[in-house]
Design a protein around this motif. Sequence first.
Motif, PDB file in Angstrom:
ATOM      1  N   UNK A  51     -66.558  62.470 -19.608  1.00 55.17           N
ATOM      2  CA  UNK A  51     -67.014  61.278 -19.723  1.00 55.17           C
ATOM      3  C   UNK A  51     -67.519  60.287 -18.406  1.00 55.17           C
ATOM      4  N   UNK A  52     -68.390  59.553 -18.382  1.00 55.80           N
ATOM      5  CA  UNK A  52     -68.894  58.910 -17.142  1.00 55.80           C
ATOM      6  C   UNK A  52     -68.031  57.818 -17.143  1.00 55.80           C
ATOM      7  N   UNK A  53     -67.232  57.761 -15.826  1.00 49.94           N
ATOM      8  CA  UNK A  53     -66.035  56.754 -15.564  1.00 49.94           C
ATOM      9  C   UNK A  53     -64.699  56.979 -16.132  1.00 49.94           C
ATOM     10  N   UNK A  54     -64.359  58.587 -16.641  1.00 44.63           N
ATOM     11  CA  UNK A  54     -63.328  58.973 -17.121  1.00 44.63           C
ATOM     12  C   UNK A  54     -63.192  60.515 -16.480  1.00 44.63           C
ATOM     13  N   UNK A  55     -62.552  61.096 -17.031  1.00 47.13           N
ATOM     14  CA  UNK A  55     -62.130  62.557 -16.420  1.00 47.13           C
ATOM     15  C   UNK A  55     -61.465  63.318 -17.677  1.00 47.13           C
ATOM     16  N   UNK A  56     -61.488  64.693 -17.199  1.00 48.84           N
ATOM     17  CA  UNK A  56     -61.001  65.433 -18.348  1.00 48.84           C
ATOM     18  C   UNK A  56     -59.869  66.710 -17.523  1.00 48.84           C
ATOM     19  N   UNK A  57     -59.175  67.124 -18.437  1.00 49.74           N
ATOM     20  CA  UNK A  57     -57.954  67.727 -17.735  1.00 49.74           C
ATOM     21  C   UNK A  57     -58.322  69.441 -18.385  1.00 49.74           C
ATOM     22  N   UNK A  91     -55.645  60.126 -19.863  1.00 49.48           N
ATOM     23  CA  UNK A  91     -56.191  58.868 -20.834  1.00 49.48           C
ATOM     24  C   UNK A  91     -57.003  58.054 -19.929  1.00 49.48           C
ATOM     25  N   UNK A  92     -58.224  57.869 -20.164  1.00 48.76           N
ATOM     26  CA  UNK A  92     -58.829  56.944 -19.740  1.00 48.76           C
ATOM     27  C   UNK A  92     -59.110  57.303 -17.985  1.00 48.76           C
ATOM     28  N   UNK A  93     -58.591  56.689 -17.067  1.00 50.79           N
ATOM     29  CA  UNK A  93     -58.530  56.988 -15.929  1.00 50.79           C
ATOM     30  C   UNK A  93     -57.279  57.410 -15.479  1.00 50.79           C
ATOM     31  N   UNK A  94     -56.081  57.637 -16.305  1.00 53.58           N
ATOM     32  CA  UNK A  94     -54.765  57.902 -15.816  1.00 53.58           C
ATOM     33  C   UNK A  94     -54.470  59.146 -16.038  1.00 53.58           C
ATOM     34  N   UNK A  95     -53.927  60.089 -15.101  1.00 56.57           N
ATOM     35  CA  UNK A  95     -53.537  61.284 -15.175  1.00 56.57           C
ATOM     36  C   UNK A  95     -51.877  61.285 -15.325  1.00 56.57           C
ATOM     37  N   UNK A  96     -51.088  61.898 -16.297  1.00 58.24           N
ATOM     38  CA  UNK A  96     -49.770  61.801 -16.466  1.00 58.24           C
ATOM     39  C   UNK A  96     -49.254  62.984 -16.169  1.00 58.24           C
ATOM     40  N   UNK A 106     -57.348  59.050 -11.975  1.00 65.54           N
ATOM     41  CA  UNK A 106     -58.153  60.227 -12.246  1.00 65.54           C
ATOM     42  C   UNK A 106     -59.539  60.231 -11.552  1.00 65.54           C
ATOM     43  N   UNK A 107     -60.135  59.177 -11.044  1.00 62.58           N
ATOM     44  CA  UNK A 107     -61.236  59.256 -10.270  1.00 62.58           C
ATOM     45  C   UNK A 107     -60.969  59.265  -8.694  1.00 62.58           C
ATOM     46  N   UNK A 108     -59.857  59.082  -8.220  1.00 65.30           N
ATOM     47  CA  UNK A 108     -59.496  59.195  -6.914  1.00 65.30           C
ATOM     48  C   UNK A 108     -58.384  60.277  -6.615  1.00 65.30           C
TER      49      UNK A 108
END
Length: 135
Positions: A51-57, A91-96, A106-108
């Motif tokens: 997703x644009x502005x997001x991330x995938x694991x 989730x969104x831009x947070x990697x846990x 997740x973006x940086x």
Amino acid sequence: MTEQPTCRRTLLQGAALAGVAGLGLTACSGGGTSSSAPTSPTELGAADQIPVGGAKLFRDDKVVVAQPSKGTYKGFSAVCTHAGCVVDNVEGTVISCPCHGSRFNALTGAVEQGPAASPLPEVAVRVQGGKLVAG
Ligand code: FES
């Protein structure tokens, strides 16, 4: 005559040991995270699944791919810098991380919550024929 080969052998053995020691140190200092994330090209599938502005694991490949802006992809190791667990959720831009609760942007790759103190290392990601390739 016999001393020269012996000296040479000793020198070679010393050099070999130094080389092995050097390799050992190199492997130890970088082995914790860099050997866990893809180091050789690994295809992850279609680029448009990020997703644009997001991330995938991609947990099996131990990499997180983000798309901070359309067409720009960034990859991060999915191996937590705290104690080496593989993160389990984006989730969104947070990697846990499931082990001790660290969270990363997740973006940086930056740490948002400890105990991890270091950001997730970047992993090279490129798009080739519409597919993501990491490593
Ligand atoms: S290994 Fe990830 S928080 Fe400890």
